[in-house]
Design an enzyme around this catalytic site. Sequence first.
Site, mmCIF file in Angstrom:
data_model
loop_
_atom_site.group_PDB
_atom_site.id
_atom_site.type_symbol
_atom_site.label_atom_id
_atom_site.label_comp_id
_atom_site.label_asym_id
_atom_site.label_seq_id
_atom_site.Cartn_x
_atom_site.Cartn_y
_atom_site.Cartn_z
ATOM 1 N N CYS A 197 -5.646 -21.767 -33.196
ATOM 2 C CA CYS A 197 -5.840 -20.341 -33.393
ATOM 3 C C CYS A 197 -4.556 -19.579 -33.056
ATOM 4 O O CYS A 197 -3.769 -20.003 -32.208
ATOM 5 C CB CYS A 197 -6.982 -19.835 -32.517
ATOM 6 S SG CYS A 197 -8.598 -20.541 -32.932
ATOM 7 N N CYS A 200 -3.588 -18.659 -29.306
ATOM 8 C CA CYS A 200 -3.447 -19.766 -28.358
ATOM 9 C C CYS A 200 -2.530 -20.875 -28.857
ATOM 10 O O CYS A 200 -2.588 -22.005 -28.378
ATOM 11 C CB CYS A 200 -4.834 -20.338 -28.025
ATOM 12 S SG CYS A 200 -5.990 -19.112 -27.366
ATOM 13 N N CYS A 223 -10.019 -28.037 -26.863
ATOM 14 C CA CYS A 223 -10.912 -26.920 -27.124
ATOM 15 C C CYS A 223 -12.333 -27.176 -26.645
ATOM 16 O O CYS A 223 -13.098 -26.241 -26.433
ATOM 17 C CB CYS A 223 -10.926 -26.600 -28.618
ATOM 18 S SG CYS A 223 -11.569 -27.939 -29.642
#
Length: 239
Positions: A197, A200, A223
């Site tokens: 993402c 991040c 994650c």
Amino acid sequence: MPLKELAERRNILHRKSGAETILKHALDDVQIGRVAMVSSFGAESVVLLHMVSQIAPDTPILFLDTEMLFPETLTYQREVAELLGLTDVRVIRPSRAKLLESDVDSILHTIDPDACCSLRKTQPLEEALAEFDGWITGRKRAHGGARAQLPLYEKQDRKIKVNPLASWDTTQIASYLDKHDLPRHPLVARGFTSIGCTPCTTKVAAGEDPRAGRWRGMEKSECGIHIVDGKVIRRENAA
């Protein structure tokens, strides 16, 4: 057969098998059952996607659109799926109701990154995988950390996970890409060696771990999709 025993037997059976053989057998393994592939369409994903396209292009491919991905990833996903003739790519998104309840302003990642990953990745994937008995990933031991001892087959919860490229390194990946003239993710040329993402993910400097740009400055290194002993992996205990 218990899933842990099944994974152990497959690891023995395929200890000398090539990635394509492991992949083909996983897709046809009646003891595992119905299998999907989970792909980020990230930096190295096209290698395994290409293998799937050559073996069974109708394999269900689950792509998690967290709604916080780079625009380049979304474009790359569509282009690669079309190029390879993958006929069952399923774009999985987080629940709209849950987003409105827990992250209406899209800032949860700044407060509780684990909760953000759970909301946008782990929960949607669990729901998408409910109809499958196993899933295929592109993880590799070369990623380091908790992945350094990655087996070809493993049990996670009530499913079998298959990692056909577990033993591959960056040289093998590059060689395969060149051999088959496969398109690179556009962000790789800009220094992103592992792509998640946008909030991040950062660029990786020469000599850094390939996943150093993920959750930089945090103890977090996974994650939550990939779990060891029921726990999200942390950097301090990842080795």
